[in-house]
Design a protein around this motif. Structure first.
Motif, mmCIF file in Angstrom:
data_model
loop_
_atom_site.group_PDB
_atom_site.id
_atom_site.type_symbol
_atom_site.label_atom_id
_atom_site.label_comp_id
_atom_site.label_asym_id
_atom_site.label_seq_id
_atom_site.Cartn_x
_atom_site.Cartn_y
_atom_site.Cartn_z
ATOM 1 N N ASP A 1 -29.907 11.958 1.668
ATOM 2 C CA ASP A 1 -29.868 10.691 2.407
ATOM 3 C C ASP A 1 -28.426 10.428 2.860
ATOM 4 O OD1 ASP A 1 -29.717 7.956 3.122
ATOM 5 O OD2 ASP A 1 -31.399 7.475 1.817
ATOM 6 N N PRO A 2 -28.222 10.107 4.138
ATOM 7 C CA PRO A 2 -26.856 9.822 4.611
ATOM 8 C C PRO A 2 -26.138 8.751 3.796
ATOM 9 C CG PRO A 2 -28.334 10.067 6.478
ATOM 10 C CD PRO A 2 -29.203 10.082 5.242
ATOM 11 N N ALA A 3 -26.884 7.813 3.215
ATOM 12 C CA ALA A 3 -26.259 6.756 2.411
ATOM 13 C C ALA A 3 -25.617 7.312 1.151
ATOM 14 C CB ALA A 3 -27.292 5.698 2.049
ATOM 15 N N TYR A 4 -26.079 8.485 0.717
ATOM 16 C CA TYR A 4 -25.534 9.112 -0.498
ATOM 17 C C TYR A 4 -24.215 9.827 -0.237
ATOM 18 C CZ TYR A 4 -25.160 12.741 -4.131
ATOM 19 O OH TYR A 4 -24.706 13.586 -5.119
ATOM 20 N N LEU A 5 -23.986 10.241 0.986
ATOM 21 C CA LEU A 5 -22.874 11.139 1.281
ATOM 22 C C LEU A 5 -21.500 10.569 0.920
ATOM 23 C CD1 LEU A 5 -24.080 12.671 4.671
ATOM 24 C CD2 LEU A 5 -24.380 13.551 2.343
ATOM 25 N N PRO A 6 -21.181 9.309 1.217
ATOM 26 C CA PRO A 6 -19.838 8.821 0.891
ATOM 27 C C PRO A 6 -19.530 8.833 -0.607
ATOM 28 C CG PRO A 6 -20.869 7.402 2.520
ATOM 29 C CD PRO A 6 -21.939 8.315 2.013
ATOM 30 N N ASP B 1 -16.557 12.401 6.069
ATOM 31 C CA ASP B 1 -15.420 13.290 5.817
ATOM 32 C C ASP B 1 -15.842 14.486 4.965
ATOM 33 O OD1 ASP B 1 -12.797 14.155 6.079
ATOM 34 O OD2 ASP B 1 -12.100 13.071 4.296
ATOM 35 N N ASP B 2 -17.004 15.029 5.282
ATOM 36 C CA ASP B 2 -17.573 16.137 4.524
ATOM 37 C C ASP B 2 -18.077 17.188 5.508
ATOM 38 O OD1 ASP B 2 -18.465 17.625 2.342
ATOM 39 O OD2 ASP B 2 -20.187 16.327 1.915
ATOM 40 N N VAL B 3 -18.587 18.291 4.980
ATOM 41 C CA VAL B 3 -19.218 19.337 5.780
ATOM 42 C C VAL B 3 -20.607 19.596 5.207
ATOM 43 C CG1 VAL B 3 -17.059 20.431 6.470
ATOM 44 C CG2 VAL B 3 -18.179 21.168 4.365
ATOM 45 N N ASP B 4 -21.464 20.252 5.990
ATOM 46 C CA ASP B 4 -22.814 20.521 5.492
ATOM 47 C C ASP B 4 -23.095 22.010 5.309
ATOM 48 O OD1 ASP B 4 -23.468 21.381 8.167
ATOM 49 O OD2 ASP B 4 -23.850 19.290 8.698
ATOM 50 N N ASN B 5 -22.163 22.856 5.658
ATOM 51 C CA ASN B 5 -22.240 24.286 5.364
ATOM 52 C C ASN B 5 -20.850 24.751 4.956
ATOM 53 O OD1 ASN B 5 -24.922 25.952 6.254
ATOM 54 N ND2 ASN B 5 -24.734 24.021 7.400
ATOM 55 N N VAL C 1 -25.434 20.576 10.629
ATOM 56 C CA VAL C 1 -26.746 19.971 10.387
ATOM 57 C C VAL C 1 -26.820 18.552 10.919
ATOM 58 C CG1 VAL C 1 -28.399 19.263 8.605
ATOM 59 C CG2 VAL C 1 -27.140 21.416 8.357
ATOM 60 N N ASP C 2 -25.818 17.730 10.591
ATOM 61 C CA ASP C 2 -25.891 16.302 10.917
ATOM 62 C C ASP C 2 -24.474 15.735 10.962
ATOM 63 O OD1 ASP C 2 -26.292 13.492 10.937
ATOM 64 O OD2 ASP C 2 -28.187 13.710 9.856
ATOM 65 N N GLU C 3 -24.163 14.996 12.015
ATOM 66 C CA GLU C 3 -22.843 14.396 12.142
ATOM 67 C C GLU C 3 -22.566 13.342 11.072
ATOM 68 O OE1 GLU C 3 -20.156 15.056 14.040
ATOM 69 O OE2 GLU C 3 -21.272 16.860 14.596
ATOM 70 N N ALA C 4 -23.603 12.950 10.320
ATOM 71 C CA ALA C 4 -23.387 12.024 9.213
ATOM 72 C C ALA C 4 -22.444 12.622 8.181
ATOM 73 C CB ALA C 4 -24.721 11.667 8.551
ATOM 74 N N PHE C 5 -22.424 13.928 8.050
ATOM 75 C CA PHE C 5 -21.497 14.576 7.117
ATOM 76 C C PHE C 5 -20.059 14.422 7.598
ATOM 77 C CE2 PHE C 5 -25.536 16.536 6.151
ATOM 78 C CZ PHE C 5 -25.517 16.631 4.768
ATOM 79 N N ALA C 6 -19.840 14.584 8.887
ATOM 80 C CA ALA C 6 -18.499 14.393 9.438
ATOM 81 C C ALA C 6 -18.049 12.952 9.264
ATOM 82 C CB ALA C 6 -18.479 14.785 10.915
ATOM 83 N N ARG D 1 -26.785 22.523 3.526
ATOM 84 C CA ARG D 1 -27.584 21.327 3.273
ATOM 85 C C ARG D 1 -28.968 21.348 3.910
ATOM 86 N NH1 ARG D 1 -25.927 18.392 -1.055
ATOM 87 N NH2 ARG D 1 -23.788 17.618 -0.850
ATOM 88 N N HIS D 2 -29.307 22.430 4.615
ATOM 89 C CA HIS D 2 -30.639 22.473 5.227
ATOM 90 C C HIS D 2 -31.112 23.908 5.360
ATOM 91 C CE1 HIS D 2 -33.397 22.243 8.921
ATOM 92 N NE2 HIS D 2 -34.074 21.815 7.878
ATOM 93 N N ASP D 3 -32.243 24.193 4.733
ATOM 94 C CA ASP D 3 -32.950 25.459 4.908
ATOM 95 C C ASP D 3 -34.364 25.094 5.339
ATOM 96 O OD1 ASP D 3 -34.556 27.760 4.511
ATOM 97 O OD2 ASP D 3 -33.127 28.564 3.062
#
Length: 342
Positions: free
Chosen positions: A155-160, A204-208, A196-201, A227-229
């Motif tokens: 969930d994008p809300a979890y990322l920060p 301030d994170d990456v998804d691969n 995968v998703d700009e929500a990671f950027a 983060r996605h398979d």
């Protein structure tokens, strides 16, 4: 034996359920900071009951399993240690290295057993790989390859508050791979992208990400995480050595299709997530914890070992941001038994 579980969200409920299957556990005590949640879980799970507060749990319980948010782990562990109650704590036991160093010193000075919930150490296949590497069956380790892909992004809300891909996703392999190799890590290089998703950027994170570890003896490990398979959850480890080449994580549910005529095919029952992929590991984890509580097993995942993975995760983050390798000199985890029978 009574075992308490603090925090009965998704993973805490899974642990409580697994604990109720153990013959040596007579009762599972539940506590959760969210009003009503422990009561709802207990009503659906025979062999459990709720307690009013942590002091009651530590008074009644022979051991306590901590499955609350990371920010609460240090205070809960200190309370368990002060009460002389062995604990199994979800990773990490603290959010940053300085706090973890202080906590490790306190735990070790107390003599109370604290296990860190790196479930790969309890997976029977990974434990057997550890045994074969450490016994010399593989010979000199040349290369380790580890892959860990989520089926669905979080969930994008979890990322920060996730701590980033190295502390959240790849932390398990940053624990397991040095534990398998048994040598200090000298250097880390890490790179990551947002695919995968700009929500990671935005967080301030990456998804691969890809990590290269260089060990003191010259062997390397290549760790990759995403983060996605689209096919399913995938976690594999391969060890290539001078005598043998071994792998874990390859079975009929692995989300991988070979284009060779007789190669494996991804089936309709690919693993949907880590609870399914590591079901045996989680069952073994609580069984080993119960034996540690009873004084019948050695702690296979001590707090000092968890310093290795967090130090490596922080080094990975520095390397990703700088684009340069980072010298670390991280010691190897101590040589300990797996706690896994057979």
């Amino acid at each position: 034996m009574r075992i308490g579980v603090v925090g009965v969200g998704r993973i805490g409920t899974m642990h409580a359920t697994n604990l109720t299957t153990l013959d040596e556990v007579d009762e599972v005590l539940l506590l959760d900071p969210l009003p009503g949640r422990a009561e709802r879980v207990s009503a659906a799970l025979p062999g459990t009951r709720c307690v009013a507060d942590l002091d009651t749990m530590l008074t009644l319980g022979d051991g306590v399993l901590i499955a609350t948010p990371t920010s609460t782990h240090p205070a809960l562990l200190r309370a368990a240690v002060a009460a002389g109650v062995p604990a199994l704590c979800e990773k990490p036991i603290a959010a940053d290295l300085d706090e973890m160093l202080a906590l490790v010193a306190e735990v070790e000075a107390s003599g109370v057993e604290v296990l860190v919930g790196f479930q790969r150490r309890f997976d029977p296949a990974v434990a057997e790989l550890h045994r074969r590497v450490r016994s010399g069956d593989v010979g000199d380790v040349y290369l380790v390859r580890a892959l860990g892909n989520d089926a669905r992004p979080p969930d994008p809300a979890y990322l920060p508050r996730s701590g980033g891909i190295f502390r959240d996703l790849l932390i398990h392999d940053l624990d397991a791979v040095p534990w398998l190799v048994g040598q200090p890590v000298d250097e880390v290089y890490a790179s990551g992208s947002v695919l995968v998703d700009e929500a990671f950027a935005a967080a301030d994170d990456v998804d691969n990400a890809v990590v290269v570890l260089r060990f003191a003896g010259g062997a390397h490990a290549v760790l990759a995480g995403g983060r996605h398979d689209p096919v399913g959850y995938d976690h594999r480890i391969e060890v290539l050595g001078s005598r043998d080449c071994l792998a874990v994580g390859l079975d009929p549910r692995t989300p991988l299709t070979s284009l060779e005529p007789d190669g494996p095919r991804a089936g309709p029952d690919a693993y949907p997530g880590f609870p399914e992929r590591f079901h045996r590991a989680y069952l073994t984890e609580v069984a080993v914890f119960a034996r540690v509580v009873a004084g019948a097993a050695e702690n296979p995942s001590p707090v000092r070992d968890s310093l290795v993975s967090l130090a490596l995760a922080e080094a990975c983050e520095r390397s990703r941001r700088s684009g340069e390798p980072v010298r670390v000199g991280v010691p190897a985890p101590r040589r300990a038994g797996t706690g896994v029978a057979g």
